[in-house]
Motif scaffolding. Structure first.
Motif, PDB file in Angstrom:
ATOM      1  N   LEU A  95      43.144 -75.444 -52.653  1.00  0.00           N
ATOM      2  CA  LEU A  95      44.517 -75.642 -53.122  1.00  0.00           C
ATOM      3  C   LEU A  95      44.833 -77.131 -53.077  1.00  0.00           C
ATOM      4  O   LEU A  95      44.712 -77.771 -52.030  1.00  0.00           O
ATOM      5  N   THR A 195      47.414 -65.139 -56.160  1.00  0.00           N
ATOM      6  CA  THR A 195      46.448 -65.812 -55.292  1.00  0.00           C
ATOM      7  C   THR A 195      45.479 -64.807 -54.681  1.00  0.00           C
ATOM      8  O   THR A 195      44.267 -65.066 -54.598  1.00  0.00           O
ATOM      9  N   ASN A 220      56.335 -80.122 -48.777  1.00  0.00           N
ATOM     10  CA  ASN A 220      55.461 -78.983 -48.498  1.00  0.00           C
ATOM     11  C   ASN A 220      55.101 -78.257 -49.790  1.00  0.00           C
ATOM     12  O   ASN A 220      55.850 -78.317 -50.768  1.00  0.00           O
ATOM     13  N   ILE A 221      53.967 -77.581 -49.780  1.00  0.00           N
ATOM     14  CA  ILE A 221      53.554 -76.843 -50.974  1.00  0.00           C
ATOM     15  C   ILE A 221      54.510 -75.690 -51.207  1.00  0.00           C
ATOM     16  O   ILE A 221      54.819 -74.917 -50.285  1.00  0.00           O
ATOM     17  N   LYS A 225      54.417 -69.784 -47.007  1.00  0.00           N
ATOM     18  CA  LYS A 225      53.486 -70.524 -46.152  1.00  0.00           C
ATOM     19  C   LYS A 225      52.153 -69.797 -46.048  1.00  0.00           C
ATOM     20  O   LYS A 225      51.108 -70.410 -45.813  1.00  0.00           O
ATOM     21  N   GLU A 228      48.952 -71.114 -47.900  1.00  0.00           N
ATOM     22  CA  GLU A 228      48.044 -72.085 -47.300  1.00  0.00           C
ATOM     23  C   GLU A 228      47.084 -71.416 -46.322  1.00  0.00           C
ATOM     24  O   GLU A 228      45.980 -71.902 -46.102  1.00  0.00           O
ATOM     25  N   HIS A 229      47.496 -70.289 -45.727  1.00  0.00           N
ATOM     26  CA  HIS A 229      46.596 -69.566 -44.821  1.00  0.00           C
ATOM     27  C   HIS A 229      45.536 -68.783 -45.597  1.00  0.00           C
ATOM     28  O   HIS A 229      44.433 -68.568 -45.096  1.00  0.00           O
ATOM     29  N   VAL A 234      43.056 -76.892 -48.105  1.00  0.00           N
ATOM     30  CA  VAL A 234      44.326 -77.396 -48.635  1.00  0.00           C
ATOM     31  C   VAL A 234      44.227 -78.916 -48.721  1.00  0.00           C
ATOM     32  O   VAL A 234      44.067 -79.598 -47.700  1.00  0.00           O
ATOM     33  N   GLN A 236      45.966 -82.575 -50.140  1.00  0.00           N
ATOM     34  CA  GLN A 236      47.247 -83.179 -50.507  1.00  0.00           C
ATOM     35  C   GLN A 236      46.982 -84.500 -51.203  1.00  0.00           C
ATOM     36  O   GLN A 236      46.252 -85.345 -50.672  1.00  0.00           O
ATOM     37  N   HIS A 251      44.458 -81.216 -45.473  1.00  0.00           N
ATOM     38  CA  HIS A 251      45.309 -80.718 -44.396  1.00  0.00           C
ATOM     39  C   HIS A 251      44.661 -79.527 -43.700  1.00  0.00           C
ATOM     40  O   HIS A 251      44.995 -79.206 -42.564  1.00  0.00           O
ATOM     41  N   LYS A 252      43.773 -78.855 -44.420  1.00  0.00           N
ATOM     42  CA  LYS A 252      43.037 -77.711 -43.861  1.00  0.00           C
ATOM     43  C   LYS A 252      41.690 -77.662 -44.564  1.00  0.00           C
ATOM     44  O   LYS A 252      41.620 -77.857 -45.775  1.00  0.00           O
TER      45      LYS A 252
END
Length: 453
Positions: A95, A195, A220-221, A225, A228-229, A234, A236, A251-252
């Motif tokens: 993402l 998704t 924030n996206i 939330k 993102e999990h 993720v 940016q 970020h992840k």
């Protein structure tokens, strides 16, 4: 027909409620809760003749699991490869978020045009002609990139079966919708459902999917939330539209480090990879000016040299101002207190402005010593030698504390032509016969006397 089910969702944070209410308990926003149909018809799972038949997995002893490293797909972009941890993992879900106009679509289109793999670029925001115009500006031609303008996931999957791409790019997830959920595109339930369908497709076919996501005014996206999990990585895309430099951060990342960054320069022909970031983070000037110092910092495994600028002046108003850009304001206040209490510099009645050049934010404590040097240089109005650089953390008692991976910082400073580096005397330095002079300092007073006599 299955019974139609509805629920209430906050359009700001995605929290679900059994009934409508005026304020969301989670994000405290008013009038953001709306009713959405969450089940319209029975779902038909993603099916493809090429997809392997699913079997129930069996538990294995940890010693029996194959530990050979996953083969990664080279993106031909060294900066993106570094941030991802070496390339795209097959079957992964990535993402990419960022502000409007920052260059998300340009980055992914540029990569899809250069990839050696068959790529399907799905756009729900631009027409094929618009994408073609941008593609001609980036690269003359590409035989591996297919462009599809579609927002319905069922139609996208049909085209995927026909083309059989090796990588799928979706621009953007907020524009997609599925027949299984009866709500507008971009709503919480649509984002979550589309998704989930794409993740199921990616895991069953081992084809990586890259999504572009919008962001909210808070940075924030957008969407729940949980989005993102659900994904594996993720990213940016950061930067100021008024400046040409862009920073890509993770970020992840389930397949690599989240400490790496990629730096790009926005040009008329697309995004250029910046292999030596210090070229943009250190300003080139002929005359020496007071209030500037060079710090050595680390972003992931990459050493960077950045310029710290400071301005100290007499406070016009009763309360002195403390302003920072790219540096923690509370840490600046701490350093000013240490300078006044431990080193005897009277800065309590002066305005102090601090800036990290290049538009990046740094939280590495190793730049503390450069911050001290820049503040004292501006206060004394004596320039710091442009061939000096600094790597050290400042403690509350005024001591210069050691920092990690000092050898790597020294090598980077030597490579860029600096003559002297100031480090803590408590650092254990393994380097021998270096071409750069290493000044060992223990306290702030030592640094001040060496620089300003």
């Amino acid at each position: 027909m299955s019974k139609v089910k509805t629920s209430f969702f906050c359009q700001n944070c995605g929290t679900q409620y059994a009934k409508w209410q005026g304020q969301c308990n989670a994000c405290k926003e008013w009038n953001t809760i709306a009713e959405e149909i969450i089940q319209k018809q029975e779902k038909v799972a993603w099916k493809s003749e090429s997809a392997p038949s699913s079997k129930a997995p069996k538990p294995l002893r940890i010693n029996e699991i194959d530990s050979t490293q996953e083969i990664r797909m080279n993106t031909t972009d060294n900066e993106l490869n570094r941030v991802l941890g070496g390339g795209i993992v097959p079957g992964s879900m990535i993402l990419l978020g960022g502000e409007p106009g920052i260059g998300k679509s340009t980055l992914l289109l540029q990569i899809s045009l250069k990839l050696p793999y068959k790529t399907l670029y799905v756009s729900g925001e631009e027409s094929q002609k618009q994408i073609k115009m941008r593609a001609e500006r980036i690269t003359p031609s590409s035989d591996n990139c297919y462009i599809l303008t579609e927002t319905k996931t069922q139609n996208i999957f049909k085209q995927i079966e026909a083309i059989e791409p090796e990588i799928v790019i979706i621009d953007s997830i907020q524009t997609l919708h599925t027949d299984y959920i009866e709500s507008t595109a971009g709503s919480i339930s649509q984002i979550r459902e589309t998704t989930a369908e794409l993740i199921k497709f990616a895991k069953e076919t081992n084809i990586p999917v890259i999504l572009i996501g919008h962001i909210t005014k808070d940075g924030n996206i957008a969407g729940p939330k949980i989005l993102e999990h659900m994904v594996d990585t993720v990213l940016q895309f950061e930067g100021d539209r008024n400046h040409v430099y862009r920073i890509l951060r993770a970020h992840k990342n389930r397949f690599g480090s989240t400490a790496e960054i990629g730096i790009y320069e926005m040009l008329g022909s697309g995004l250029r990879e910046v292999s030596n970031p210090s070229e943009i983070l250190i300003s080139h000037k002929d005359e020496e000016l007071s209030g500037t110092a060079i710090a050595t910092t680390l972003e992931g495994m990459r050493p960077l040299l950045i310029e710290i600028q400071s301005l100290v002046s007499t406070a016009v108003y009763g309360t002195p101002q403390r302003s920072t850009t790219g540096y923690n304001a509370k840490r600046l206040n701490m350093i000013l207190a240490v300078l006044e209490k431990r080193a005897g510099f009277r800065l309590g009645a002066k305005d102090v402005f601090l800036n990290v050049t290049g538009g990046i934010s740094v939280d590495d404590p190793a730049i503390d010593l450069a911050v001290v040097a820049a503040i004292l240089s501006s206060n004394e109005d004596i320039p710091v030698n442009k061939d000096f650089c600094f790597a050290g953390e400042v403690g509350l008692s005024g001591e210069i504390r050691p920092v990690n991976r000092i050898d790597q910082r020294i090598q980077e400073a030597e490579k860029l032509g600096f003559s002297t580096i100031f480090v803590s005397k408590y650092n254990k330095i393994a380097l021998k016969n270096t071409g750069i002079k290493i000044e060992l300092v223990a306290k702030i007073e030592d640094v001040a006397s060496m620089l300003f006599g």
